[in-house]
Design a protein around this motif. Structure first.
Motif, PDB file in Angstrom:
ATOM      1  N   LYS A 128       0.834  -1.200   0.000  1.00 42.13           N
ATOM      2  CA  LYS A 128       0.000   0.000   0.000  1.00 42.13           C
ATOM      3  C   LYS A 128       0.865   1.244   0.000  1.00 42.13           C
ATOM      4  CE  LYS A 128      -4.095  -1.889   2.284  1.00 42.13           C
ATOM      5  NZ  LYS A 128      -5.081  -1.683   3.382  1.00 42.13           N
ATOM      6  N   GLN A 129       0.249   2.343  -0.377  1.00 39.25           N
ATOM      7  CA  GLN A 129       0.959   3.615  -0.360  1.00 39.25           C
ATOM      8  C   GLN A 129       1.093   4.126   1.071  1.00 39.25           C
ATOM      9  OE1 GLN A 129      -1.211   6.224  -3.036  1.00 39.25           O
ATOM     10  NE2 GLN A 129       0.198   5.743  -4.696  1.00 39.25           N
ATOM     11  N   ARG A 130       2.085   4.957   1.258  1.00 45.38           N
ATOM     12  CA  ARG A 130       2.247   5.599   2.548  1.00 45.38           C
ATOM     13  C   ARG A 130       1.040   6.496   2.805  1.00 45.38           C
ATOM     14  NH1 ARG A 130       8.168   7.883   3.790  1.00 45.38           N
ATOM     15  NH2 ARG A 130       8.558   5.773   2.983  1.00 45.38           N
ATOM     16  N   THR A 164      -0.509  -2.527  11.938  1.00 47.04           N
ATOM     17  CA  THR A 164       0.856  -2.982  11.674  1.00 47.04           C
ATOM     18  C   THR A 164       1.441  -2.286  10.452  1.00 47.04           C
ATOM     19  OG1 THR A 164       0.490  -5.167  12.657  1.00 47.04           O
ATOM     20  CG2 THR A 164       2.234  -4.998  11.013  1.00 47.04           C
ATOM     21  N   GLY A 165       2.666  -1.834  10.589  1.00 54.14           N
ATOM     22  CA  GLY A 165       3.329  -1.189   9.474  1.00 54.14           C
ATOM     23  C   GLY A 165       4.575  -0.467   9.937  1.00 54.14           C
ATOM     24  N   VAL A 166       5.204   0.216   9.005  1.00 59.30           N
ATOM     25  CA  VAL A 166       6.342   1.063   9.336  1.00 59.30           C
ATOM     26  C   VAL A 166       5.835   2.490   9.484  1.00 59.30           C
ATOM     27  CG1 VAL A 166       8.612   1.883   8.629  1.00 59.30           C
ATOM     28  CG2 VAL A 166       7.906  -0.458   8.085  1.00 59.30           C
ATOM     29  N   TYR A 167       6.130   3.089  10.598  1.00 58.77           N
ATOM     30  CA  TYR A 167       5.670   4.445  10.901  1.00 58.77           C
ATOM     31  C   TYR A 167       6.826   5.411  10.675  1.00 58.77           C
ATOM     32  CZ  TYR A 167       1.293   2.679  12.685  1.00 58.77           C
ATOM     33  OH  TYR A 167       0.058   2.090  12.794  1.00 58.77           O
ATOM     34  N   TYR A 168       6.548   6.421   9.865  1.00 56.07           N
ATOM     35  CA  TYR A 168       7.563   7.393   9.483  1.00 56.07           C
ATOM     36  C   TYR A 168       7.216   8.766  10.044  1.00 56.07           C
ATOM     37  CZ  TYR A 168       9.073   3.994   5.956  1.00 56.07           C
ATOM     38  OH  TYR A 168       9.525   2.877   5.307  1.00 56.07           O
ATOM     39  N   CYS A 169       8.225   9.416  10.541  1.00 52.94           N
ATOM     40  CA  CYS A 169       8.097  10.808  10.953  1.00 52.94           C
ATOM     41  C   CYS A 169       8.333  11.690   9.733  1.00 52.94           C
ATOM     42  CB  CYS A 169       9.123  11.106  12.035  1.00 52.94           C
ATOM     43  SG  CYS A 169       9.041  12.768  12.695  1.00 52.94           S
ATOM     44  N   ASN A 170       7.587  12.773   9.663  1.00 51.41           N
ATOM     45  CA  ASN A 170       7.677  13.694   8.536  1.00 51.41           C
ATOM     46  C   ASN A 170       7.707  15.123   9.043  1.00 51.41           C
ATOM     47  OD1 ASN A 170       5.654  15.570   6.749  1.00 51.41           O
ATOM     48  ND2 ASN A 170       7.017  14.358   5.452  1.00 51.41           N
ATOM     49  N   ALA A 171       8.535  15.931   8.409  1.00 47.35           N
ATOM     50  CA  ALA A 171       8.603  17.347   8.766  1.00 47.35           C
ATOM     51  C   ALA A 171       8.689  18.190   7.506  1.00 47.35           C
ATOM     52  CB  ALA A 171       9.805  17.617   9.671  1.00 47.35           C
ATOM     53  N   PHE A 172       8.065  19.343   7.543  1.00 43.35           N
ATOM     54  CA  PHE A 172       8.160  20.309   6.448  1.00 43.35           C
ATOM     55  C   PHE A 172       8.839  21.543   7.007  1.00 43.35           C
ATOM     56  CE2 PHE A 172       7.375  22.114   2.474  1.00 43.35           C
ATOM     57  CZ  PHE A 172       6.809  23.376   2.617  1.00 43.35           C
ATOM     58  N   TYR A 173      10.030  21.857   6.456  1.00 45.60           N
ATOM     59  CA  TYR A 173      10.823  22.931   7.039  1.00 45.60           C
ATOM     60  C   TYR A 173      11.620  23.603   5.946  1.00 45.60           C
ATOM     61  CZ  TYR A 173      14.148  25.239  10.159  1.00 45.60           C
ATOM     62  OH  TYR A 173      14.908  26.163  10.825  1.00 45.60           O
ATOM     63  N   ASN A 174      11.581  24.910   5.925  1.00 41.72           N
ATOM     64  CA  ASN A 174      12.295  25.673   4.891  1.00 41.72           C
ATOM     65  C   ASN A 174      11.983  25.165   3.480  1.00 41.72           C
ATOM     66  OD1 ASN A 174      13.462  27.558   6.497  1.00 41.72           O
ATOM     67  ND2 ASN A 174      15.538  26.717   6.380  1.00 41.72           N
ATOM     68  N   TRP A 175      10.697  24.905   3.270  1.00 42.27           N
ATOM     69  CA  TRP A 175      10.189  24.522   1.949  1.00 42.27           C
ATOM     70  C   TRP A 175      10.686  23.165   1.479  1.00 42.27           C
ATOM     71  CZ3 TRP A 175       6.261  27.488   1.297  1.00 42.27           C
ATOM     72  CH2 TRP A 175       6.310  28.797   1.797  1.00 42.27           C
ATOM     73  N   ARG A 176      11.069  22.324   2.426  1.00 41.18           N
ATOM     74  CA  ARG A 176      11.475  20.959   2.081  1.00 41.18           C
ATOM     75  C   ARG A 176      10.800  19.974   3.010  1.00 41.18           C
ATOM     76  NH1 ARG A 176      17.648  19.490   1.758  1.00 41.18           N
ATOM     77  NH2 ARG A 176      16.585  17.520   1.427  1.00 41.18           N
TER      78      ARG A 176
END
Length: 115
Positions: free
Chosen positions: A43-45, A90-102
């Motif tokens: 599945k997609q993230r 169940t799955g892989v959990y990812y942290c995400n950040a948006f900072y300085n346009w990235r």
């Protein structure tokens, strides 16, 4: 440059709880948009929960009432309290950040819900 490091994943029985942490490192950070996504095989993230740019929170529908996102006052660490875990969490959990346009991603932490 932002580095994100997740921790707190593991094996838990259905109905159990886990708390994930994600720490951001970098000079002078204060990250407004930061949250959690997960990916299961085939599945997609997908979004789990996130802080938005105005400080509010956004949850995926299936997580509402079971998961809670929080963060520290410095806005460098975000947490995900997961209660009433189900097999399909169940799955892989990812942290995400948006900072300085990235966008930045952590390496992921495995959460396995199994009896």
């Amino acid at each position: 440059q932002v580095q994100l490091v997740e921790s707190g994943g593991g094996l838990v029985q259905p109905g159990g709880s886990l708390r994930l942490s994600c720490a951001a490192s970098g000079r002078g950070l204060r990250i407004n948009v930061m949250g959690w996504y997960r990916q299961v095989p085939g599945k997609q993230r997908e979004l789990v929960a996130t802080f938005t740019s105005d400080g509010s929170t956004n949850y995926a529908e299936s997580m509402k009432g079971r998961f809670t996102i929080s963060r520290d006052n410095a806005k460098t660490t975000v947490y995900l309290q997961m209660n009433s875990l189900q097999l399909d969490d169940t799955g892989v959990y990812y942290c995400n950040a948006f900072y300085n346009w990235r966008y930045y991603w952590g390496q992921g932490t495995q959460v396995t819900v199994s009896s």
